[in-house]
Design a protein around this motif. Structure first.
Motif, PDB file in Angstrom:
ATOM      1  N   UNK A  31     -26.698 -34.239  93.230  1.00  0.00           N
ATOM      2  CA  UNK A  31     -28.032 -33.663  93.410  1.00  0.00           C
ATOM      3  C   UNK A  31     -28.343 -32.809  92.186  1.00  0.00           C
ATOM      4  N   UNK A  32     -29.622 -32.712  91.855  1.00  0.00           N
ATOM      5  CA  UNK A  32     -30.038 -32.029  90.631  1.00  0.00           C
ATOM      6  C   UNK A  32     -30.913 -30.827  90.991  1.00  0.00           C
ATOM      7  N   UNK A  37     -35.299 -32.543  96.463  1.00  0.00           N
ATOM      8  CA  UNK A  37     -35.056 -33.634  97.403  1.00  0.00           C
ATOM      9  C   UNK A  37     -33.547 -33.741  97.640  1.00  0.00           C
ATOM     10  N   UNK A  38     -33.153 -33.758  98.902  1.00  0.00           N
ATOM     11  CA  UNK A  38     -31.715 -33.867  99.212  1.00  0.00           C
ATOM     12  C   UNK A  38     -31.274 -35.328  99.356  1.00  0.00           C
ATOM     13  N   UNK A  39     -32.192 -36.255  99.218  1.00  0.00           N
ATOM     14  CA  UNK A  39     -31.881 -37.687  99.225  1.00  0.00           C
ATOM     15  C   UNK A  39     -31.067 -38.114 100.438  1.00  0.00           C
ATOM     16  N   UNK A  40     -31.292 -37.470 101.549  1.00  0.00           N
ATOM     17  CA  UNK A  40     -30.669 -37.903 102.797  1.00  0.00           C
ATOM     18  C   UNK A  40     -29.176 -37.693 102.895  1.00  0.00           C
ATOM     19  N   UNK A  41     -28.605 -36.797 102.087  1.00  0.00           N
ATOM     20  CA  UNK A  41     -27.157 -36.567 102.174  1.00  0.00           C
ATOM     21  C   UNK A  41     -26.794 -35.947 103.522  1.00  0.00           C
ATOM     22  N   UNK A  64     -33.858 -19.798  93.504  1.00  0.00           N
ATOM     23  CA  UNK A  64     -35.252 -20.240  93.519  1.00  0.00           C
ATOM     24  C   UNK A  64     -35.437 -21.600  92.851  1.00  0.00           C
ATOM     25  N   UNK A  65     -34.344 -22.303  92.569  1.00  0.00           N
ATOM     26  CA  UNK A  65     -34.454 -23.648  91.983  1.00  0.00           C
ATOM     27  C   UNK A  65     -35.130 -24.586  92.994  1.00  0.00           C
ATOM     28  N   UNK A  66     -35.847 -25.603  92.496  1.00  0.00           N
ATOM     29  CA  UNK A  66     -36.574 -26.503  93.407  1.00  0.00           C
ATOM     30  C   UNK A  66     -35.710 -27.092  94.520  1.00  0.00           C
ATOM     31  N   UNK A  67     -34.469 -27.449  94.240  1.00  0.00           N
ATOM     32  CA  UNK A  67     -33.628 -28.072  95.273  1.00  0.00           C
ATOM     33  C   UNK A  67     -33.357 -27.114  96.433  1.00  0.00           C
ATOM     34  N   UNK A  68     -33.475 -25.809  96.180  1.00  0.00           N
ATOM     35  CA  UNK A  68     -33.119 -24.838  97.220  1.00  0.00           C
ATOM     36  C   UNK A  68     -34.145 -24.793  98.361  1.00  0.00           C
ATOM     37  N   UNK A  69     -35.381 -25.222  98.094  1.00  0.00           N
ATOM     38  CA  UNK A  69     -36.400 -25.233  99.153  1.00  0.00           C
ATOM     39  C   UNK A  69     -35.950 -26.098 100.330  1.00  0.00           C
ATOM     40  N   UNK A  70     -35.794 -27.408 100.079  1.00  0.00           N
ATOM     41  CA  UNK A  70     -35.332 -28.275 101.176  1.00  0.00           C
ATOM     42  C   UNK A  70     -33.923 -27.930 101.652  1.00  0.00           C
ATOM     43  N   UNK A  72     -32.490 -24.893 101.915  1.00  0.00           N
ATOM     44  CA  UNK A  72     -32.521 -23.750 102.839  1.00  0.00           C
ATOM     45  C   UNK A  72     -33.045 -24.203 104.205  1.00  0.00           C
ATOM     46  N   UNK A  73     -34.111 -25.016 104.192  1.00  0.00           N
ATOM     47  CA  UNK A  73     -34.653 -25.524 105.462  1.00  0.00           C
ATOM     48  C   UNK A  73     -33.604 -26.342 106.209  1.00  0.00           C
ATOM     49  N   UNK A  74     -32.939 -27.238 105.487  1.00  0.00           N
ATOM     50  CA  UNK A  74     -31.956 -28.125 106.126  1.00  0.00           C
ATOM     51  C   UNK A  74     -30.768 -27.324 106.650  1.00  0.00           C
ATOM     52  N   UNK A  75     -30.360 -26.310 105.897  1.00  0.00           N
ATOM     53  CA  UNK A  75     -29.222 -25.486 106.325  1.00  0.00           C
ATOM     54  C   UNK A  75     -29.577 -24.738 107.605  1.00  0.00           C
TER      55      UNK A  75
END
Lengths: 230, 85
Positions: A31-32, A37-41, A64-70, A72-75
């Motif tokens: 993941x980047x 996007x977590x790409x369904x992991x 605050x990196x873009x990947x952290x948005x989804x 944090x929600x998923x966690x």
């Protein structure tokens, strides 16, 4: 059964984490940080390193990196997330875990094979361990002192959310010798020591530590066993 | 050009290893009599134009979301700054 490993600018142990996932029999998915996007992991590892140069505070900018948005929600929704070292600092900055990591009390970088007790074993990352089991994995940090106010520490202890505790001597001044904690549900675990560096024969802690050097591997087999069972 | 100064200190219950290092160095240089050192942080945020209430409010929000970690640090000042540079 894909375990995502996030790479931030300055991540250091992302490759080792991915390798540990593969050694455990799983598929590691890169993941980047800039891709929201977590790409369904099925689970995520936030690796060690020095994201954004550790500027401001460790993990403070990566949080605050873009990947952290989804993420944090998923966690919050139950996705298993393991933060190791810088990943632990990041989870605290993101308020997914209580407390914070500050500079070691002795002010020196510490790098050594560290004995730990695994105290919480009902998390998806630690179910392969016996309660109170002693393991030895590498520890390497400059800012690994776990701190929180007394009330938070009492809560963590009372609710059984201390995942790992330092044994023998406290390597970095962490309050109550806490090496790792979890959220209430147990799906989010943060840990200062490095299980991913103790997962391959010949490359883990020295056998003189009294272990086979593979004590960290079960963090990764635990998550895969759990995912298979689900 | 306006400037907002934002200052933080580590919370009293949180260990301050940097402050302790400084405390240890002071007597070696002959600065005796200091019994405690706590080290904080200062940020200077610049804006085009005046420092309005809106700018200060925005700086206060930035102070607690990004600039400081409320778990370990207290914001002690968010004020329109003097011109010193």
């Amino acid at each position: 059964m894909r375990v995502g490993v996030v790479t931030f600018p300055g991540s250091l142990d992302d490759r080792d984490a991915a390798r540990a996932v593969r050694l455990a029999g799983g598929e590691a998915f890169a993941l980047w940080h800039a891709d929201a996007d977590l790409h369904g992991v099925d689970a995520v590892v936030l690796p060690g390193g020095f994201s954004y140069g550790d500027y401001l505070r460790c993990g403070a900018i990566a949080r605050f990196a873009p990947v952290m948005g989804p993420l944090v929600d998923a966690a919050r929704g139950g996705l298993p997330v393991l933060g190791i070292c810088n990943g632990f600092q990041l989870l605290c900055e993101a308020h997914l875990l209580p407390g914070a990591l500050i500079r070691n009390d002795h002010r020196r970088f510490v790098c050594r094979d560290q004995p730990l007790a695994i105290e919480r074993t009902d998390t998806p990352w630690t179910r392969g361990y016996a309660p109170g089991e002693r393991i030895v994995v590498p520890l390497k940090n400059g800012e690994g002192g776990y701190v929180a106010d007394e009330r938070t520490l009492d809560e963590l202890e009372g609710e059984g959310r201390v995942v790992a505790r330092y044994l023998d001597d406290n390597p970095n001044g962490s309050y109550r010798a806490i090496a790792g904690v979890s959220n209430a549900a147990g799906n989010v675990v943060g840990l200062m020591p490095h299980p991913e560096h103790a997962s391959e024969p010949g490359f883990g802690p020295d056998v003189r530590s009294g272990t086979d050097g593979l004590d960290g591997l079960r963090f990764f087999t635990s998550i895969l066993d759990g995912l298979v069972r689900v | 050009m306006g400037r907002v100064v934002v200052e933080f200190m580590p919370k009293p219950e949180i260990l301050d290893p940097q402050g302790q290092a400084v405390l240890g160095a002071l007597p070696r240089l002959g600065f005796t009599g200091f019994t405690s050192v706590r080290q904080g942080k200062r940020f200077e945020l610049e804006v085009d134009g005046e420092v309005t209430d809106q700018v200060l409010a925005s700086a206060r929000e930035a102070a607690t979301t990004l600039l400081s970690n409320p778990v370990i640090e207290d914001v002690v000042a968010v004020v329109a700054g003097e011109g010193a540079r």
